[in-house]
Design a protein around this motif. Structure first.
Motif, PDB file in Angstrom:
ATOM      1  N   LYS A 174       0.844  -1.207   0.000  1.00  0.00           N
ATOM      2  CA  LYS A 174       0.000   0.000   0.000  1.00  0.00           C
ATOM      3  C   LYS A 174       0.873   1.248   0.000  1.00  0.00           C
ATOM      4  O   LYS A 174       0.628   2.196  -0.742  1.00  0.00           O
ATOM      5  N   ALA A 175       1.902   1.242   0.860  1.00  0.00           N
ATOM      6  CA  ALA A 175       2.806   2.400   0.954  1.00  0.00           C
ATOM      7  C   ALA A 175       3.533   2.622  -0.370  1.00  0.00           C
ATOM      8  O   ALA A 175       3.663   3.759  -0.838  1.00  0.00           O
ATOM      9  N   LEU A 176       3.980   1.524  -0.997  1.00  0.00           N
ATOM     10  CA  LEU A 176       4.699   1.647  -2.275  1.00  0.00           C
ATOM     11  C   LEU A 176       3.782   2.201  -3.364  1.00  0.00           C
ATOM     12  O   LEU A 176       4.155   3.127  -4.102  1.00  0.00           O
ATOM     13  N   PHE A 177       2.569   1.671  -3.468  1.00  0.00           N
ATOM     14  CA  PHE A 177       1.656   2.115  -4.540  1.00  0.00           C
ATOM     15  C   PHE A 177       1.302   3.593  -4.357  1.00  0.00           C
ATOM     16  O   PHE A 177       1.215   4.347  -5.326  1.00  0.00           O
TER      17      PHE A 177
ATOM     18  N   THR B 196      11.085  -2.677   1.264  1.00  0.00           N
ATOM     19  CA  THR B 196      10.720  -1.706   2.308  1.00  0.00           C
ATOM     20  C   THR B 196      11.289  -0.326   2.017  1.00  0.00           C
ATOM     21  O   THR B 196      10.760   0.668   2.490  1.00  0.00           O
ATOM     22  N   SER B 197      12.388  -0.247   1.261  1.00  0.00           N
ATOM     23  CA  SER B 197      12.898   1.052   0.828  1.00  0.00           C
ATOM     24  C   SER B 197      13.907   0.833  -0.287  1.00  0.00           C
ATOM     25  O   SER B 197      14.409  -0.278  -0.471  1.00  0.00           O
ATOM     26  N   SER B 198      14.199   1.886  -1.026  1.00  0.00           N
ATOM     27  CA  SER B 198      15.115   1.748  -2.150  1.00  0.00           C
ATOM     28  C   SER B 198      15.553   3.108  -2.659  1.00  0.00           C
ATOM     29  O   SER B 198      14.924   4.125  -2.365  1.00  0.00           O
ATOM     30  N   CYS B 199      16.655   3.108  -3.409  1.00  0.00           N
ATOM     31  CA  CYS B 199      17.100   4.301  -4.118  1.00  0.00           C
ATOM     32  C   CYS B 199      17.771   3.805  -5.396  1.00  0.00           C
ATOM     33  O   CYS B 199      18.499   2.813  -5.370  1.00  0.00           O
ATOM     34  N   SER B 200      17.532   4.492  -6.489  1.00  0.00           N
ATOM     35  CA  SER B 200      18.042   4.002  -7.782  1.00  0.00           C
ATOM     36  C   SER B 200      19.495   4.400  -8.035  1.00  0.00           C
ATOM     37  O   SER B 200      20.041   4.122  -9.097  1.00  0.00           O
ATOM     38  N   GLY B 201      20.140   5.019  -7.042  1.00  0.00           N
ATOM     39  CA  GLY B 201      21.508   5.498  -7.222  1.00  0.00           C
ATOM     40  C   GLY B 201      21.471   6.990  -7.488  1.00  0.00           C
ATOM     41  O   GLY B 201      20.575   7.472  -8.172  1.00  0.00           O
TER      42      GLY B 201
ATOM     43  N   GLU C 172      -0.911 -13.133  -5.383  1.00  0.00           N
ATOM     44  CA  GLU C 172      -2.283 -12.643  -5.624  1.00  0.00           C
ATOM     45  C   GLU C 172      -2.543 -11.322  -4.918  1.00  0.00           C
ATOM     46  O   GLU C 172      -3.221 -10.438  -5.438  1.00  0.00           O
ATOM     47  N   LEU C 173      -1.991 -11.202  -3.714  1.00  0.00           N
ATOM     48  CA  LEU C 173      -2.178  -9.985  -2.921  1.00  0.00           C
ATOM     49  C   LEU C 173      -1.773  -8.743  -3.712  1.00  0.00           C
ATOM     50  O   LEU C 173      -2.458  -7.715  -3.700  1.00  0.00           O
ATOM     51  N   PHE C 174      -0.653  -8.862  -4.443  1.00  0.00           N
ATOM     52  CA  PHE C 174      -0.126  -7.739  -5.227  1.00  0.00           C
ATOM     53  C   PHE C 174      -1.169  -7.256  -6.223  1.00  0.00           C
ATOM     54  O   PHE C 174      -1.461  -6.064  -6.336  1.00  0.00           O
ATOM     55  N   TYR C 175      -1.784  -8.213  -6.944  1.00  0.00           N
ATOM     56  CA  TYR C 175      -2.751  -7.844  -7.995  1.00  0.00           C
ATOM     57  C   TYR C 175      -4.065  -7.368  -7.396  1.00  0.00           C
ATOM     58  O   TYR C 175      -4.726  -6.475  -7.924  1.00  0.00           O
ATOM     59  N   GLU C 176      -4.425  -7.955  -6.244  1.00  0.00           N
ATOM     60  CA  GLU C 176      -5.633  -7.576  -5.505  1.00  0.00           C
ATOM     61  C   GLU C 176      -5.616  -6.089  -5.147  1.00  0.00           C
ATOM     62  O   GLU C 176      -6.638  -5.429  -5.117  1.00  0.00           O
TER      63      GLU C 176
ATOM     64  N   ASN D 271      -4.447  -3.526  -6.697  1.00  0.00           N
ATOM     65  CA  ASN D 271      -4.405  -2.556  -7.799  1.00  0.00           C
ATOM     66  C   ASN D 271      -3.077  -1.844  -7.993  1.00  0.00           C
ATOM     67  O   ASN D 271      -2.958  -0.641  -7.750  1.00  0.00           O
ATOM     68  N   PRO D 272      -2.086  -2.563  -8.457  1.00  0.00           N
ATOM     69  CA  PRO D 272      -0.791  -1.912  -8.684  1.00  0.00           C
ATOM     70  C   PRO D 272      -0.916  -0.820  -9.747  1.00  0.00           C
ATOM     71  O   PRO D 272      -1.754  -0.946 -10.653  1.00  0.00           O
ATOM     72  N   PRO D 273      -0.114   0.240  -9.671  1.00  0.00           N
ATOM     73  CA  PRO D 273      -0.292   1.414 -10.524  1.00  0.00           C
ATOM     74  C   PRO D 273       0.090   1.255 -11.989  1.00  0.00           C
ATOM     75  O   PRO D 273      -0.148   2.167 -12.753  1.00  0.00           O
ATOM     76  N   ARG D 274       0.675   0.142 -12.421  1.00  0.00           N
ATOM     77  CA  ARG D 274       1.030   0.077 -13.838  1.00  0.00           C
ATOM     78  C   ARG D 274       0.444  -1.135 -14.525  1.00  0.00           C
ATOM     79  O   ARG D 274       0.560  -2.262 -14.027  1.00  0.00           O
ATOM     80  N   ALA D 275      -0.114  -0.908 -15.689  1.00  0.00           N
ATOM     81  CA  ALA D 275      -0.898  -1.932 -16.378  1.00  0.00           C
ATOM     82  C   ALA D 275      -0.105  -3.192 -16.719  1.00  0.00           C
ATOM     83  O   ALA D 275      -0.603  -4.300 -16.592  1.00  0.00           O
TER      84      ALA D 275
END
Lengths: 208, 208
Positions: free
Chosen positions: B9-12, B40-45, B195-199, B201-205
């Motif tokens: 939820k936090a990521l979306f 839980t967290s990330s940075c792309s550099g 399944e939880l991920f798709y349930e 509503n992830p933001p990208r099609a």
């Protein structure tokens, strides 16, 4: 226990050949005298100048000065005359210890000790079914490119600023070693001492 | 699975508010769509210039420029006009990901993926009875003090040398992201999709 026996033999030989940073010999002996715990490598923290042929080409790099204590501006300046090829970096690195816990529970205790002694980059480096390798590591890293292929691109004023800062970071990181030692003394009381350690004739009397 | 639900939820929300580095959004969605895995967290550099009031006083530090892509000499030079107080550092930092494996076995797979994708500072950051937190991290760190309290101690020539090197290190570390993505695609085939991920509503099609 075979792995600990080999690790202890290697450590005692290294100490007797003066290949271990002096200021952590007692601490290493303490850690290795604890039941179920041994070190595989360590550095007491250092400041130095290194030449690296390419970024990340660690095996081909060459230290032109390296000390486990603060360096002076004059020492740094003087060493730069030896720069020849590759990127020249000034580096400050905190103390680092690789320590095996012979059970996952001991591994977790080692990890806690690192963090609670102020070494904030303490992590589990490897997990196997029964053993855990913990890296106790600080955050005080400085990586400053000074020039390339023998050409130094900085002024004396700036070099002095860098050396002062590198020394300050080294001292800051090393200042946590006494706390680390206290915490390992507590761990030794909890886990007990290892007969194997004493059997193998450790090099310093106070631990026998 | 409650923890993963909250993390997703936090990521979306962060993605929909443009708070996630764009160049790793697809990778993060891929990772989080795998059964038993979440970030839980990330940075792309990134490359940037930061002011720190004292060494190690991270919470009080202030970025005067920060980009997830190479910066130009002009951008860096220009940003230095905003330096006011504290030690000024140029920093280059590789991509970093904190990823939970919901079993120790999954945690070990995440660790292996980090190392085999060329992220050599990949470690286990925390172990609990059932979950493992893995940090996937590169070695391309640059930490260069440039001056103090608004006073810049370096020449333009040297600043240009530093910026070129910082950009090179950033690009080098980011060049491993496609390999990381390939390895996570393989892991998804192995562990299956969640399944939880798709349930939720992830933001990208393309991931639905």
């Amino acid at each position: 226990m075979r792995a600990k026996r080999e690790a202890l033999k290697a450590l005692f030989t290294a100490i007797s050949e003066n290949k271990v940073d002096r200021d952590i010999v007692d601490l290493l002996l303490l850690i290795n005298s604890i039941k179920g715990v041994y070190t595989t490598s360590s550095c007491s923290g250092r400041v130095g100048i290194i030449e690296e042929p390419k970024i990340g080409a660690k095996p081909l790099s060459r230290w032109i000065i390296k000390k486990h204590a603060p360096i002076t501006f004059e020492e740094a300046k003087d060493s730069l005359k030896d720069a020849r090829e590759g990127i020249i970096f000034l580096k400050a690195q905190p103390p680092i210890f690789h320590i095996v816990g012979e059970t996952p529970e001991i591994g977790k205790k080692l990890h806690e000790i690192g963090l609670s002694s102020g070494f904030k980059y303490t992590t589990f480096k490897a997990l196997s079914k029964d053993r855990v390798l913990v890296e106790i590591n600080g955050t005080e890293y400085l990586t400053v490119p000074l020039g390339r292929d023998g050409k130094v691109l900085i002024t004396d004023e700036y070099l002095e600023f860098l050396i002062n800062l590198a020394n300050e970071m080294l001292e800051r990181s090393k200042s946590r070693l006494p706390r680390l030692e206290q915490n390992f003394k507590k761990l030794k009381k909890e886990l007990g001492e290892d007969e194997l350690f004493y059997e193998l004739n450790p090099p310093r009397a106070q631990y026998i």
